[in-house]
Design an enzyme around this catalytic site. Structure first.
Site, PDB file in Angstrom:
ATOM      1  N   GLU A 236      -4.654   6.135   2.837  1.00  0.00           N
ATOM      2  CA  GLU A 236      -4.581   7.548   2.428  1.00  0.00           C
ATOM      3  C   GLU A 236      -3.208   8.167   2.699  1.00  0.00           C
ATOM      4  O   GLU A 236      -2.650   8.865   1.849  1.00  0.00           O
ATOM      5  CB  GLU A 236      -5.668   8.366   3.147  1.00  0.00           C
ATOM      6  CG  GLU A 236      -7.019   7.706   3.294  1.00  0.00           C
ATOM      7  CD  GLU A 236      -7.697   7.390   1.979  1.00  0.00           C
ATOM      8  OE1 GLU A 236      -7.290   7.935   0.933  1.00  0.00           O
ATOM      9  OE2 GLU A 236      -8.638   6.568   2.000  1.00  0.00           O
TER      10      GLU A 236
ATOM     11  N   GLN B 187       0.831  -1.208   0.000  1.00  0.00           N
ATOM     12  CA  GLN B 187       0.000   0.000   0.000  1.00  0.00           C
ATOM     13  C   GLN B 187       0.865   1.257   0.000  1.00  0.00           C
ATOM     14  O   GLN B 187       0.576   2.223  -0.705  1.00  0.00           O
ATOM     15  CB  GLN B 187      -0.912   0.012   1.226  1.00  0.00           C
ATOM     16  CG  GLN B 187      -2.103  -0.906   1.133  1.00  0.00           C
ATOM     17  CD  GLN B 187      -3.172  -0.528   2.150  1.00  0.00           C
ATOM     18  OE1 GLN B 187      -3.817   0.511   2.043  1.00  0.00           O
ATOM     19  NE2 GLN B 187      -3.345  -1.369   3.141  1.00  0.00           N
TER      20      GLN B 187
END
Length: 746
Positions: A713, A646
């Site tokens: 995020e 990620q």
């Protein structure tokens, strides 16, 4: 299957491979457009060729006569969607206003708006017939030029209605207090629109199994949210709508909203009484399913000569459509990241004749961080301070916006680890002085933050006859490895090998879970997995009798086909026998988990810092990111491999944001010229440098019982300014408009 060997006997924290990895790499995973339904037909959308006006006439006769065509549907002959007549709830996210009602009337709001759908027995025939639809328009003057209309920016309606809305004007201390500082900086920053381009195109198969029963196989990030939306549109009980999204081929936020193409497919399925497949083209991905909105930002900053911030004013205007108000948190990071006594933020939106934007990875915060973190770097340069030292001098030990302590904050550890790994000591204070042949070398950094959010979720846990455990929840997996993380959490909770646990998701008939977005899935659904596993053990404990009475749930294990105790090896009970006591039935629980009241007392955020090393060719202006280091304070890391992926993905997305991605509008026609992956550049393998990832990996159990805080995020927030700041350090040239292309550096 042989039981997996785990590091230190623990699943959480292990670099376990994805539980669905083999399905994906062998092509066995079934995505939304790949379901084989009897009598399936194909749909192709026709888009408008003007940006504003009305349809004067639409001629579908040639298309209707084309071979294999079953229907051509427009606003003239479309069945009415019951929910289109109702006004939207003004508090319903993600927008305020009326979402585009496909085939509702003759109005045109943006170029390439769907105005017809052609259904045929093959995709090729549907595509051919779509080209035969002829339309006459009554065009009106359109407004798509952001700069020309910037003065029309307005306060969002939700802020006007709610004084506590985060979109309202904000002042801490003195309004525009930066003006009293001895050292001041004012700068404007522009960020072009970024388009969603995941590998899997938006696709749907719509099937009316009965006049009042709808099933859709849809590329979405929220099966429950989609179920509610379609049930409302078609005036159906929610249980009569089923949404399947077992596999999602990448998504960055565009699956968080339901779009006109989905309703077009549902209408087509109702008209033809056949299952209808509709897959958007790559060009339609640029116009029909949202994007990160273009923004203009102004940051004014003041500091003392010894490097203490006096004040920051941050203004932002983001574009939206003429028919909906889309908002995001572009100025949030400015309110809480640094210890400035005076902070003012102003957020406005600008309605243009374009389609509605939507959240994109790091929504708002990634855009706002570009301006804030660039301005921090600029101020450090004015003060002749190392940018890292400047940030340390203005580090916050409590949240200055909410006046609450952090649940946890280990940003300083990230600073130290990242600086060491990138070789920050090689950075020169004087820009443009470090060189290797024809290449100028520079180093930059950027900080990111995002709320450590947690919602409410339910999980069903079933102990089956073979001693395995099935878990189900209506969450989705857009790529981070959700199923793998849930299996690891359950493995530790149950004392069971991961090979004996199956996690099923992406089905609206499963227990409720929120959308996959906002870096909150592990916090939310993982907590429900933990709660369900605990309740399952407690049910077994009751069946196990006196030997297990009084034992704490975390002492119970299910390994080896037996209920056991970690503290007493002699205490054992066969799971098969316990199942017999349950009338021979599977032992099942469904458990809900929700946040506690700690959120009222603490401020909860994940934090990141990104360091970039770049080389800029002195003659051509070509930029190469040669190394990145991304460091995260994200609580407990459930899986080092998938979490690392990620972070790497976020870094590469940030490279695209900084150097490559920017949609260009031809304002004469109100149409994007960048409409495919030839003209709209995304990072490819050659653009991706080595990315080193560091996790603090300290739990935050105030956020959730697992101690996670969210990664998705913060993996991208702060990357673009890190690269922009490194380019300045390499060249001495400050570029405040993204993407930073070579022409801006020559």
């Amino acid at each position: 299957m042989k039981e997996q060997l785990l590091q230190d006997g623990k699943a959480v924290g292990d670099r376990m491979s994805r539980v669905d990895g083999r399905l994906k790499v062998t092509g066995a995973a079934t995505y939304s457009a790949e379901y084989a339904l009897p009598n399936l037909v194909h749909a192709v959308l026709v888009g408008s060729t003007i940006a504003k006006g009305r349809i004067r006439s639409i001629d579908t006769k040639a298309a209707e006569r084309a071979p294999g065509v079953l229907a051509v549907i427009t606003h003239v002959n479309s069945p009415k969607v019951p929910g289109f007549a109702a006004k939207q709830n003004p508090d319903e996210p993600p927008t305020i206003g009326q979402p585009l009602r496909v085939f509702y009337d003759d109005k045109i709001y943006f170029n390439d708006q769907p105005i017809a759908v052609v259904v045929a027995d093959t995709l090729e025939r549907a595509r051919y017939a779509a080209g035969l639809v002829k339309t006459q328009y009554a065009a009106e003057p359109h407004q798509t030029n952001f700069e020309a209309n910037k003065a029309r920016g307005f306060l969002p309606t939700q802020a006007k209605r709610n004084p506590k809305s985060p979109q309202n004007d904000y002042d801490r201390g003195q309004k525009d207090g930066y003006q009293s500082a001895p050292v001041k900086l004012e700068a404007e920053y522009v960020h072009e629109s970024e388009m969603h381009n995941p590998m899997e195109l938006q696709s749907i198969i719509a099937h009316w199994e009965a006049p009042d029963r709808l099933t859709v196989y849809d590329k979405v990030q929220a099966v429950k949210g989609t179920q509610r939306a379609f049930a409302k549109d078609w005036a159906l009980p929610e249980e009569n709508v089923k949404v399947i999204a077992t596999f999602v081929g990448g998504a960055f936020g565009n699956g968080l909203h339901n779009w006109p193409h989905e309703t077009a497919a549902i209408i087509a399925a109702k008209v033809t009484n056949r299952p209808v497949k509709l897959v958007l083209t790559r060009e339609q991905m640029f116009t029909m399913v949202g994007y990160r909105p273009k923004t203009w930002q102004r940051v004014a900053m003041g500091a003392t000569r010894d490097g203490k911030l006096v004040g920051i004013t941050h203004e932002c205007i983001g574009q939206t459509s003429s028919y909906e108000e889309f908002t995001e948190s572009s100025v949030q990071q400015t309110r809480m990241m640094y210890a400035a006594p005076n902070v003012s933020t102003r957020y406005r939106i600008l309605g243009l004749d374009i389609s509605t934007p939507i959240w994109m990875r790091g929504p708002g915060e990634a855009t706002g961080a570009f301006a804030l973190e660039s301005a921090i770097d600029e101020m450090a340069h004015l003060l002749n301070l190392d940018p890292l030292e400047f940030r340390l001098r203005n580090h916050t030990d409590t949240d200055p916006e909410k006046n609450k302590p952090w649940s946890t904050k280990y940003l300083k550890e990230c600073f130290q680890a990242g600086a060491e790994r990138i070789g920050w000591s090689k950075r020169r204070m004087q820009p443009g002085t470090l060189r290797e042949g024809d290449w100028l070398v520079g180093y930059g950094m950027g900080v990111g933050t995002f709320g450590a959010n947690r919602g409410v979720a339910k999980v069903r846990a079933v102990l089956r006859a073979d001693g395995s455990v099935l878990l189900q929840s209506a969450t989705t997996d857009i790529g981070p490895g959700t199923g793998t993380a849930m299996v690891q959490i359950a493995a530790d909770a149950l004392g069971l090998s991961p090979d004996k646990i199956r996690f099923e998701l992406g089905n609206s008939t499963f227990p409720t879970a929120p959308s996959q977005g906002g870096s909150s899935t592990v916090n939310t659904v993982g907590s429900a997995v933990l709660a369900a596993c605990t309740e399952l053990k407690q049910k077994l404990q009751q069946l196990g009798g006196a030997a297990f009475a009084g034992a704490a749930p975390d002492q119970l294990t299910l390994a080896g086909g037996q209920l056991g105790l970690r503290t007493n090896a002699a205490a054992k009970a066969s799971l098969a026998d316990l199942r017999k006591q349950n009338n021979g039935q599977d032992i099942e629980v469904t458990t809900e988990a929700k946040p506690g009241d700690a959120r009222q007392k603490y401020s909860m955020y994940s934090f990141s810092v990104h360091f970039a090393e770049v080389r800029v060719h002195a003659l051509t202006g070509e930029v190469r990111v040669t190394k990145m280091v991304s460091c995260a304070d994200a609580g407990t890391i459930v899986n080092q491999k998938t979490a690392g992926s990620q972070m790497i993905g976020g870094a590469i997305g940030g490279i695209g944001m900084a150097l490559h991605e920017g949609a260009l509008m031809d304002d004469r026609f109100g149409r994007y010229v960048t409409k495919d992956l030839a003209d709209y550049h995304v990072p490819v393998h050659a653009d991706a440098p080595p990315v080193e990832v560091f996790f603090v990996n300290k739990p935050d159990t105030l956020v959730d019982p697992i101690g996670t805080k969210g990664i998705g995020e913060i993996a991208i927030i702060g990357v673009a300014p890190a690269i922009a700041n490194a380019i300045f350090n390499a060249t001495g040239k400050r570029v405040r408009e993204l993407p930073i292309t070579p022409d801006k550096l020559i």
